[in-house]
Design an enzyme around this catalytic site. Structure first.
Site, PDB file in Angstrom:
ATOM      1  N   GLY A   1       0.793  -1.235   0.000  1.00  0.00           N
ATOM      2  CA  GLY A   1       0.000   0.000   0.000  1.00  0.00           C
ATOM      3  C   GLY A   1       0.812   1.264   0.000  1.00  0.00           C
ATOM      4  O   GLY A   1       0.249   2.362  -0.124  1.00  0.00           O
TER       5      GLY A   1
ATOM      6  N   CYS B   1     -11.075   0.448 -30.150  1.00  0.00           N
ATOM      7  CA  CYS B   1     -12.415   0.811 -30.576  1.00  0.00           C
ATOM      8  C   CYS B   1     -13.301   0.880 -29.339  1.00  0.00           C
ATOM      9  O   CYS B   1     -14.141   0.006 -29.109  1.00  0.00           O
ATOM     10  CB  CYS B   1     -12.915  -0.240 -31.561  1.00  0.00           C
ATOM     11  SG  CYS B   1     -14.423   0.301 -32.323  1.00  0.00           S
TER      12      CYS B   1
HETATM   13  N1  LLP Z   1      -0.383  -7.200  -0.522  1.00  0.00           N
HETATM   14  C1  LLP Z   1      -1.641  -7.554  -0.848  1.00  0.00           C
HETATM   15  C2  LLP Z   1      -2.293  -8.610  -0.103  1.00  0.00           C
HETATM   16  C3  LLP Z   1      -2.296  -6.895  -1.909  1.00  0.00           C
HETATM   17  O1  LLP Z   1      -3.537  -7.227  -2.208  1.00  0.00           O
HETATM   18  C4  LLP Z   1      -1.612  -5.887  -2.623  1.00  0.00           C
HETATM   19  C5  LLP Z   1      -2.247  -5.221  -3.753  1.00  0.00           C
HETATM   20  C6  LLP Z   1      -0.295  -5.578  -2.242  1.00  0.00           C
HETATM   21  C7  LLP Z   1       0.292  -6.240  -1.175  1.00  0.00           C
HETATM   22  C8  LLP Z   1       0.519  -4.544  -2.935  1.00  0.00           C
HETATM   23  O2  LLP Z   1      -0.070  -3.301  -2.897  1.00  0.00           O
HETATM   24  P1  LLP Z   1       0.796  -2.007  -3.351  1.00  0.00           P
HETATM   25  O3  LLP Z   1       1.966  -1.915  -2.428  1.00  0.00           O
HETATM   26  O4  LLP Z   1       1.195  -2.239  -4.756  1.00  0.00           O
HETATM   27  O5  LLP Z   1      -0.150  -0.853  -3.223  1.00  0.00           O
HETATM   28  N2  LLP Z   1      -3.999  -2.371  -9.810  1.00  0.00           N
HETATM   29  C9  LLP Z   1      -4.046  -1.344  -8.774  1.00  0.00           C
HETATM   30  C10 LLP Z   1      -3.499  -1.839  -7.472  1.00  0.00           C
HETATM   31  C11 LLP Z   1      -4.205  -3.076  -6.968  1.00  0.00           C
HETATM   32  C12 LLP Z   1      -3.470  -3.704  -5.822  1.00  0.00           C
HETATM   33  C13 LLP Z   1      -4.048  -4.989  -5.377  1.00  0.00           C
HETATM   34  N3  LLP Z   1      -3.392  -5.542  -4.235  1.00  0.00           N
HETATM   35  C14 LLP Z   1      -3.319  -0.095  -9.298  1.00  0.00           C
HETATM   36  O6  LLP Z   1      -2.913  -0.090 -10.453  1.00  0.00           O
HETATM   37  O7  LLP Z   1      -3.205   0.903  -8.585  1.00  0.00           O
END
Ligand code: LLP
Length: 420
Positions: A222, A338
């Site tokens: 996050g 498209c």
């Molecule tokens: N750990 C778990 C259990 C998760 O579900 C996620 C992300 C992370 C770690 C890593 O999160 P990060 O550090 O990358 O914020 N496609 C979206 C982000 C979806 C993330 C889903 N889970 C975007 O492009 O912003």
């Protein structure tokens, strides 16, 4: 406000010439730097869903970080680059809310530790007598993210075991003879410090409930980055303060349960977003009423974040000779698909906006910055468009780490049926 001028730190024209467009480019040094930033944590576990190319995983592994896996495919990727699920600090952990059958088979075969997000996963492990280290992902009842779509806590989120159900899960795990060796919380992606900092207290509460079987706690991922530049940039997250907060939670748990507890962090975006760029070519320039449009050879099949979340990616533009263009004229930047939502300059909810950009012409190169996380990883074959190649830059050397998909690659899985 005029757009800040930040150029891509590589030879954009060379990348386009050698690999064609659209093309992803990653800088290895940036990934290494970001892993070093969070190395105060005992274990850095890369959320590979952000960018799971095997060569990127290799870079991550060589830099000392572990990985998580959310699917059978991601388990196999981790194994392919040599992560050992049975190591003392497991190289790969399966974190999900369900097991599909293939994932469960792989967990059994390779003894991959599991971080369960539902009580059914515990039952399914027990049914098959699969004895692997077990941790629990808890939904603490609150969450936060850069978009509603990436908020993974609270009662509208499908993720994790609901905090109030933890006592029942602990009882059931004890009954089945599965010690809960760790706890994990991930409240969302691109969260801010204020929200992330609430998680530590919830973790202490949960850990005390589970008791002395707890050996690891994970702060989840996050961690945000600033997608905007110059005056518009958001200040970087205070990583020291973030670590100290978690360290304090860890120490409180250690004191109560009487033994050492390992502290993990699980970032995806933070480790790879800033390393990555998407290079595209402007293929048409046209005016629709009062709006100027730059149409690219890259679309949401390549980078879906703007269409899906209204996400902002900083843009720079280069002439055919590779010189960065300057200037500030409003333009809409869109792709070839498209589909009217195939627009890179839009806000959440699908509202098309303009961006102040240099005046450009057909043949100029346009680069999306900070595209290393959830860029190539979320690409698709919609409109029968092939996946773009991925290139890794190290010390000025460019290496192709995924070739461009060919149309034949796309069609290979299909057979026109006999009656056609
Ligand atoms: N750990 C778990 C259990 C998760 O579900 C996620 C992300 C992370 C770690 C890593 O999160 P990060 O550090 O990358 O914020 N496609 C979206 C982000 C979806 C993330 C889903 N889970 C975007 O492009 O912003």
């Amino acid at each position: 406000m005029a757009s800040p001028c930040e150029s891509a730190p590589f030879d954009v024209a060379r990348v386009a010439r050698e690999f064609g467009t659209p093309c992803w480019l990653y800088r290895q040094s940036m990934i290494e730097r970001r892993i070093a930033d969070v190395s105060r944590f005992d274990v850095v576990r890369f959320a590979q869903k952000a960018c799971s190319n095997l060569s990127i995983l290799k870079v991550v592994k060589d830099a000392g970080a572990m990985v998580d896996a959310v699917s059978a495919g991601e388990i196999v990727r981790a194994l392919r680059v040599g992560y050992d699920p049975r190591a003392k600090v497991p190289g790969v952990v399966y974190t999900a809310d369900i097991f599909d059958r293939e994932a469960l088979d792989l967990v059994e075969k390779h003894q991959v530790p599991v971080n369960i997000g539902s009580a059914d996963m515990l039952e399914q492990l027990a049914e098959r007598g699969i004895r692997v280290p077990l941790t629990v992902r808890i939904n603490p009842g609150f969450g936060h993210g850069h978009s509603r779509k990436v908020n993974t806590g609270g009662d509208l989120s499908k993720h994790g075991v609901w905090h109030e159900d933890l006592p029942a899960l602990v009882a059931r795990a004890n009954e089945l003879g599965y010690p809960i060796s760790g706890l994990h919380m991930h409240i969302g992606s691109g969260s801010d410090f204020a929200h992330l900092s609430q998680v530590g207290d919830a973790m202490v509460k949960a850990a005390l409930l589970v008791g002395s079987s707890v050996r690891t706690i994970s702060a989840g991922g996050g961690l945000p980055i600033s997608y905007r530049k110059g005056d518009e940039a958001t200040p970087p997250i205070d990583l020291l303060a973030y670590f100290e907060l978690w360290d304090c939670a860890r120490k409180m748990i250690e004191k109560k349960i009487g033994h050492a507890v390992t502290l993990e962090v699980e970032p995806g975006r933070y480790l790879v977003a800033e390393s990555g760029y998407l290079v595209a070519e402007i293929r048409a320039v046209k005016n629709q009423g009062k709006n100027r449009f730059y149409l690219l050879d890259a679309g949401f099949t390549d980078l879906v974040r703007p269409s899906f979340y209204g996400a902002y990616h900083y843009i720079s533009i280069y002439g055919k000779d590779g010189a960065m263009l300057v200037g500030s004229e409003p333009a809409v930047v869109a792709g070839p698909l498209c589909e009217s939502g195939d627009v890179f300059t839009q806000e959440e909810g699908g509202f098309v906006t303009t961006r102040d950009l240099p005046e450009a012409q057909v043949g100029d190169l346009l680069v999306f910055h900070d595209a290393g996380a959830y860029g190539a990883a979320m690409s698709s074959n919609y409109n029968s468009r092939p996946l773009a190649p991925e290139v890794l830059e190290r010390g000025g050397e460019l290496r192709l780490i995924r070739r461009r998909q060919s149309l034949e690659d796309i069609f290979r899985l299909e057979e026109p049926c006999a009656s056609l």
